[in-house]
Design a protein around this motif. Structure first.
Motif, PDB file in Angstrom:
ATOM      1  N   ILE A  42      -0.161   7.742   6.050  1.00  0.00           N
ATOM      2  CA  ILE A  42      -1.557   8.128   6.248  1.00  0.00           C
ATOM      3  C   ILE A  42      -1.748   9.091   7.419  1.00  0.00           C
ATOM      4  CG2 ILE A  42      -2.207   6.228   7.799  1.00  0.00           C
ATOM      5  CD1 ILE A  42      -4.762   5.921   6.123  1.00  0.00           C
ATOM      6  N   GLY A  94      -5.100  12.872   1.934  1.00  0.00           N
ATOM      7  CA  GLY A  94      -6.258  12.665   1.081  1.00  0.00           C
ATOM      8  C   GLY A  94      -7.363  13.653   1.409  1.00  0.00           C
ATOM      9  N   SER A 116       0.833  -1.192   0.000  1.00  0.00           N
ATOM     10  CA  SER A 116       0.000   0.000   0.000  1.00  0.00           C
ATOM     11  C   SER A 116       0.870   1.244   0.000  1.00  0.00           C
ATOM     12  CB  SER A 116      -0.902   0.014   1.239  1.00  0.00           C
ATOM     13  OG  SER A 116      -1.469   1.288   1.429  1.00  0.00           O
ATOM     14  N   SER A 117       0.376   2.285  -0.687  1.00  0.00           N
ATOM     15  CA  SER A 117       1.120   3.544  -0.704  1.00  0.00           C
ATOM     16  C   SER A 117       1.197   4.196   0.671  1.00  0.00           C
ATOM     17  CB  SER A 117       0.461   4.512  -1.698  1.00  0.00           C
ATOM     18  OG  SER A 117      -0.879   4.765  -1.327  1.00  0.00           O
ATOM     19  N   ASN A 118       0.400   3.699   1.625  1.00  0.00           N
ATOM     20  CA  ASN A 118       0.473   4.232   2.983  1.00  0.00           C
ATOM     21  C   ASN A 118       1.646   3.654   3.758  1.00  0.00           C
ATOM     22  OD1 ASN A 118      -1.802   5.896   2.828  1.00  0.00           O
ATOM     23  ND2 ASN A 118      -3.160   4.176   3.182  1.00  0.00           N
ATOM     24  N   ASP A 132     -12.952   8.175   0.629  1.00  0.00           N
ATOM     25  CA  ASP A 132     -11.738   8.369  -0.154  1.00  0.00           C
ATOM     26  C   ASP A 132     -11.040   7.015  -0.242  1.00  0.00           C
ATOM     27  OD1 ASP A 132      -9.284   8.954  -1.250  1.00  0.00           O
ATOM     28  OD2 ASP A 132      -8.844  10.650   0.071  1.00  0.00           O
ATOM     29  N   ALA A 133     -11.285   6.304  -1.321  1.00  0.00           N
ATOM     30  CA  ALA A 133     -10.789   4.934  -1.451  1.00  0.00           C
ATOM     31  C   ALA A 133      -9.272   4.847  -1.503  1.00  0.00           C
ATOM     32  CB  ALA A 133     -11.384   4.288  -2.704  1.00  0.00           C
ATOM     33  N   SER A 134      -8.593   5.972  -1.734  1.00  0.00           N
ATOM     34  CA  SER A 134      -7.134   5.940  -1.799  1.00  0.00           C
ATOM     35  C   SER A 134      -6.497   5.684  -0.443  1.00  0.00           C
ATOM     36  CB  SER A 134      -6.604   7.266  -2.359  1.00  0.00           C
ATOM     37  OG  SER A 134      -6.791   8.330  -1.424  1.00  0.00           O
ATOM     38  N   LEU A 135      -7.261   5.794   0.643  1.00  0.00           N
ATOM     39  CA  LEU A 135      -6.699   5.674   1.987  1.00  0.00           C
ATOM     40  C   LEU A 135      -6.512   4.240   2.437  1.00  0.00           C
ATOM     41  CD1 LEU A 135      -8.753   8.504   3.731  1.00  0.00           C
ATOM     42  CD2 LEU A 135      -6.394   8.625   2.886  1.00  0.00           C
ATOM     43  N   ALA A 148      -8.783  -3.720   2.531  1.00  0.00           N
ATOM     44  CA  ALA A 148      -9.908  -2.785   2.532  1.00  0.00           C
ATOM     45  C   ALA A 148     -11.190  -3.527   2.896  1.00  0.00           C
ATOM     46  CB  ALA A 148     -10.042  -2.127   1.162  1.00  0.00           C
ATOM     47  N   ASN A 162      -5.597   0.195   2.374  1.00  0.00           N
ATOM     48  CA  ASN A 162      -4.707  -0.786   1.763  1.00  0.00           C
ATOM     49  C   ASN A 162      -5.564  -1.747   0.934  1.00  0.00           C
ATOM     50  OD1 ASN A 162      -3.001  -2.931   1.167  1.00  0.00           O
ATOM     51  ND2 ASN A 162      -2.120  -3.030   3.215  1.00  0.00           N
ATOM     52  N   PRO A 163      -5.297  -1.878  -0.366  1.00  0.00           N
ATOM     53  CA  PRO A 163      -6.120  -2.770  -1.191  1.00  0.00           C
ATOM     54  C   PRO A 163      -6.157  -4.210  -0.681  1.00  0.00           C
ATOM     55  CG  PRO A 163      -4.721  -1.389  -2.564  1.00  0.00           C
ATOM     56  CD  PRO A 163      -4.267  -1.178  -1.152  1.00  0.00           C
TER      57      PRO A 163
END
Length: 335
Positions: free
Chosen positions: A249, A212, A2-4, A142-145, A151, A147-148
């Protein structure tokens, strides 16, 4: 990844490596992981290196689920038991600190009758060290927050199936670790109030999010977060972990500096949030955590624990014992 989660940069971390403060203060690290993912491996030897190299007196730790070494086959519901099996096997040889003295695993709490089989398998695999479940509920508009990999759907904490799973944990004397975002704290309040017999531990200071959709709203976020945490503190079955604030995050931006933050910088940044938690819940319901290797993307193990010690330098010895060792030992029933 994840980008976080921030990449660990060993050379960067070396630019600000301190000596330990109060190296004899006993510590139980209430939350860390083993990772075995493409491009990111952090297992027992790595944790021991961090926990011992810095000179802090870490005596034991609580292992937290991290999607690591699931069973490669067999029923899908039972595959997460492989993580408990792996942690027990890899820490079978006694060490100092006692790594993974308590283990929190994963099970889908919506499984209904099948959940009992999964919990029984975790307990058998844990060989006396299995303590509870963390089933993440992170969701935001905000779905970008999120972790895929983890989620969750909207409103998971309030679903009847999930609530039934929480009741099963309570019936078995297990605990529940909650990782969610701060706007979801009212949902956790409702769940905690409905299950007063269930020990609940809020991870990472209650899911502080300041990027975000929440970027640039610092005062508003703090005020709403604090209101929700004060409400949760009225429920005696709820506890909170102080740490986990090295993720992107959280919005502190430690990773953007030319060198990693000193313990003084960390303590100053964390002070309003952590002291608000301690003021609300009391030291007897708060516990410090490293959240390694996740937080290692922002600061070293020694600097992080130095910051915790500096934040509490004027606390009584009794309160510090609870924060650094006692609360985690009691809640996770460590020998």
């Amino acid at each position: 990844m994840s980008s976080n989660y921030l990449a660990v940069r060993p050379d960067w971390l070396q630019l600000c490596q301190e000596e330990p403060v109060e190296p004899s203060l006993p510590i139980v690290d209430a939350h860390h992981h083993f990772y075995d993912r493409p491009g990111w491996t952090y297992l027992q030897a790595d944790y021991l290196a961090d926990a011992t190299r810095g000179g802090h007196a870490v005596e034991a730790s609580v292992y937290m689920q991290a999607l690591t070494r699931y069973r490669p086959d067999g029923p899908l519901t039972l595959r997460p038991v492989g993580e408990t099996e792996y942690v027990v096997d890899s820490t079978a040889v006694p060490s100092v600190p006692k790594v993974a003295q308590g283990i929190v695993g994963y099970a889908d709490l919506r499984l209904g009758a099948e959940l009992v089989e999964v919990l029984e398998a975790h307990e058998a695999a844990g060989q006396g060290r299995f303590r509870g479940i963390r089933h993440l509920t992170t969701w935001d508009a905000d779905a970008s927050l999120a972790n895929p990999l983890t989620a969750a759907p909207l409103g998971l904490l309030g679903s009847s199936a999930y609530r039934a799973g929480l009741a099963e944990l309570a019936a078995r004397g297990l605990s529940y670790d909650a990782w969610l975002f701060w706007p979801q704290l009212p949902e956790l309040f409702d769940a905690a109030r409905a299950h007063p017999e269930l020990p609940i531990v809020i991870d990472h200071c209650g899911g502080i999010v300041r990027i975000g959709a929440y970027a640039g709203r610092g005062d508003d976020v703090f005020a709403q977060w604090r209101t929700s945490m004060l409400a949760l503190a009225q429920l005696p079955n709820v506890h909170v972990k102080l740490g986990g604030l090295g993720m992107r995050i959280n919005g502190f931006g430690f990773e953007q500096a030319d060198k990693p933050p000193s313990s003084d910088v960390l303590a100053a940044a964390w002070r309003p949030w952590m002291l608000a938690c301690i003021d609300a819940f009391g030291p007897e319901r708060c516990m410090f955590e490293s959240n390694f290797p996740v937080d290692k993307g922002s600061y070293s193990f020694v600097n992080g624990w130095n910051a915790f010690k500096k934040l509490t330098a004027d606390f009584t010895a009794t309160d510090r014992q609870a924060l650094f060792q006692g609360t985690a030992s009691r809640v996770y029933r460590l020998a």
